[in-house]
Design an enzyme around this catalytic site. Structure first.
Site, PDB file in Angstrom:
ATOM      1  N   LYS A  22       3.820   3.191  -4.217  1.00 14.89           N
ATOM      2  CA  LYS A  22       4.895   2.803  -3.290  1.00 14.89           C
ATOM      3  C   LYS A  22       4.839   1.300  -2.998  1.00 14.89           C
ATOM      4  CE  LYS A  22       3.717   5.517   0.154  1.00 14.89           C
ATOM      5  NZ  LYS A  22       2.496   6.162  -0.364  1.00 14.89           N
ATOM      6  N   ARG A  97       6.615   9.347   7.686  1.00 13.06           N
ATOM      7  CA  ARG A  97       5.474  10.098   7.158  1.00 13.06           C
ATOM      8  C   ARG A  97       5.335  11.464   7.834  1.00 13.06           C
ATOM      9  NH1 ARG A  97       1.925   5.748   5.128  1.00 13.06           N
ATOM     10  NH2 ARG A  97       0.048   6.582   4.200  1.00 13.06           N
ATOM     11  N   ARG A 143      -8.012   0.706  -6.750  1.00 15.38           N
ATOM     12  CA  ARG A 143      -7.136  -0.277  -6.099  1.00 15.38           C
ATOM     13  C   ARG A 143      -7.946  -1.409  -5.450  1.00 15.38           C
ATOM     14  NH1 ARG A 143      -2.407   1.944  -2.520  1.00 15.38           N
ATOM     15  NH2 ARG A 143      -4.053   3.090  -1.467  1.00 15.38           N
ATOM     16  N   ARG A 177      -9.591  -1.636   0.192  1.00 21.69           N
ATOM     17  CA  ARG A 177      -9.182  -1.228   1.530  1.00 21.69           C
ATOM     18  C   ARG A 177     -10.212  -0.296   2.133  1.00 21.69           C
ATOM     19  NH1 ARG A 177      -3.063   0.739   1.344  1.00 21.69           N
ATOM     20  NH2 ARG A 177      -4.016   2.406   2.544  1.00 21.69           N
ATOM     21  N   ARG A 188      -6.825  11.662   3.722  1.00 23.67           N
ATOM     22  CA  ARG A 188      -5.495  11.040   3.566  1.00 23.67           C
ATOM     23  C   ARG A 188      -4.584  11.926   2.721  1.00 23.67           C
ATOM     24  NH1 ARG A 188      -6.462   5.609   0.964  1.00 23.67           N
ATOM     25  NH2 ARG A 188      -4.272   5.196   1.318  1.00 23.67           N
TER      26      ARG A 188
HETATM   27  P1  AMP Z   1      -0.774   3.131   3.844  1.00 20.68           P
HETATM   28  O1  AMP Z   1      -1.096   1.702   3.645  1.00 20.68           O
HETATM   29  O2  AMP Z   1       0.704   3.416   3.806  1.00 20.68           O
HETATM   30  O3  AMP Z   1      -1.546   4.055   2.918  1.00 20.68           O
HETATM   31  O4  AMP Z   1      -1.243   3.511   5.334  1.00 20.68           O
HETATM   32  C1  AMP Z   1      -2.591   3.363   5.731  1.00 20.68           C
HETATM   33  C2  AMP Z   1      -2.840   4.178   6.981  1.00 20.68           C
HETATM   34  O5  AMP Z   1      -2.014   3.711   8.042  1.00 20.68           O
HETATM   35  C3  AMP Z   1      -2.511   5.673   6.878  1.00 20.68           C
HETATM   36  O6  AMP Z   1      -3.570   6.428   6.295  1.00 20.68           O
HETATM   37  C4  AMP Z   1      -2.276   6.023   8.343  1.00 20.68           C
HETATM   38  O7  AMP Z   1      -3.517   6.111   9.051  1.00 20.68           O
HETATM   39  C5  AMP Z   1      -1.556   4.783   8.858  1.00 20.68           C
HETATM   40  N1  AMP Z   1      -0.099   4.895   8.691  1.00 20.68           N
HETATM   41  C6  AMP Z   1       0.696   4.179   7.855  1.00 20.68           C
HETATM   42  N2  AMP Z   1       1.973   4.532   7.978  1.00 20.68           N
HETATM   43  C7  AMP Z   1       2.012   5.498   8.927  1.00 20.68           C
HETATM   44  C8  AMP Z   1       3.056   6.277   9.495  1.00 20.68           C
HETATM   45  N3  AMP Z   1       4.323   6.138   9.093  1.00 20.68           N
HETATM   46  N4  AMP Z   1       2.712   7.188  10.441  1.00 20.68           N
HETATM   47  C9  AMP Z   1       1.447   7.337  10.853  1.00 20.68           C
HETATM   48  N5  AMP Z   1       0.410   6.638  10.360  1.00 20.68           N
HETATM   49  C10 AMP Z   1       0.683   5.725   9.399  1.00 20.68           C
END
Ligand code: AMP
Length: 234
Positions: A22, A97, A143, A177, A188
């Site tokens: 994404k 999400r 990554r 990360r 996750r």
């Molecule tokens: P990402 O970089 O999109 O994988 O997001 C990293 C982390 O941020 C996720 O594992 C969640 O803990 C939090 N996070 C990101 N987007 C959301 C969302 N829309 N709702 C809730 N938590 C989020």
């Protein structure tokens, strides 16, 4: 090559599990159409880095691989989408999400962000990237990103020219990360299965879900996404 910059694009919603690509595809859409990428993960990480109240709450939740509460994330997204650079469109990466976030976004687009000068309401173009489970694991564990320019690499599929060093920012060591560690990956993926799959169902029910095979080479995925966006605007 960037597209013309006057017309409206999207908004685009990219759905898919962690590691589906994404972020990579959102950055390409951002450059091609000159609209901002709104990544809730990036916004939350920025809050963590700045030590804001939101960041303090989010840090522990993210480290466990769980989702930050809908209320907090929606307030953050609303603030971001009200910025003038989002006026022509934006690409949402990592949001919505949960089904509640998807409903909230529709309500926001319907009421607050609806601009009377537009001929139609700007419903999001929802694209889900489907990726094989084993591919996902390789993508997440491989990554790396540059802490300075944000460029994303993968040590298995798109390694930098010099081991673990950014190609763009001289001498900068790439980082993993915090939540790409093996012990956080499973929670996750579970959060995705349990909380984010219903989002796809929500859009499917309203006939708005478009699925792209995210196992294809990255350029082919990008090509398909551009085609979807062009067809949408034709
Ligand atoms: P990402 O970089 O999109 O994988 O997001 C990293 C982390 O941020 C996720 O594992 C969640 O803990 C939090 N996070 C990101 N987007 C959301 C969302 N829309 N709702 C809730 N938590 C989020």
């Amino acid at each position: 090559m960037a597209q013309e910059t006057s017309r409206e694009v999207g908004p685009v919603v990219l759905l898919g599990p962690p590691g589906a690509g994404k972020g990579t595809q959102a950055k390409r859409i951002m450059e091609h159409y000159e609209i901002p990428q709104v990544s809730t993960g990036d916004l939350l990480r920025e809050n963590v880095a700045r030590g804001t109240d939101l960041g303090l709450v989010a840090k522990a939740v993210m480290a466990r691989g769980e989702l930050v509460s809908d209320d907090l994330v929606c307030v953050m997204v609303r603030e971001r989408l009200m910025q003038p650079d989002c006026h022509r469109g934006y690409v949402l990466d990592g949001f919505p999400r949960t089904a509640a976030q998807a409903g909230w976004l529709d309500a926001l687009l319907d009421h607050e962000l609806f601009d009377n000068s537009r001929p139609t309401r700007a419903w999001p173009i929802v694209i889900r990237l489907d990726v094989d489970y084993n591919q996902l694991l390789l993508r997440i564990t491989g990554r790396r990103s540059c802490p300075t320019c944000g460029r994303i690499y993968n040590v298995h599929f798109q390694p930098p020219r010099a081991d673990e060093i950014c190609d763009e920012v001289h001498g900068t060591k790439l980082v993993t990360r915090n939540d790409d560690r093996l012990e956080v990956i499973q929670p996750r993926l579970t959060a995705y299965q349990e909380q984010t799959r219903p989002v796809a169902d929500y859009y499917q029910r309203t006939g708005r879900l478009i699925t792209v095979n995210g196992d294809l080479p990255m350029d082919d995925v990008t090509e398909q996404i551009y085609r979807i966006l062009e067809d949408h605007h034709a």
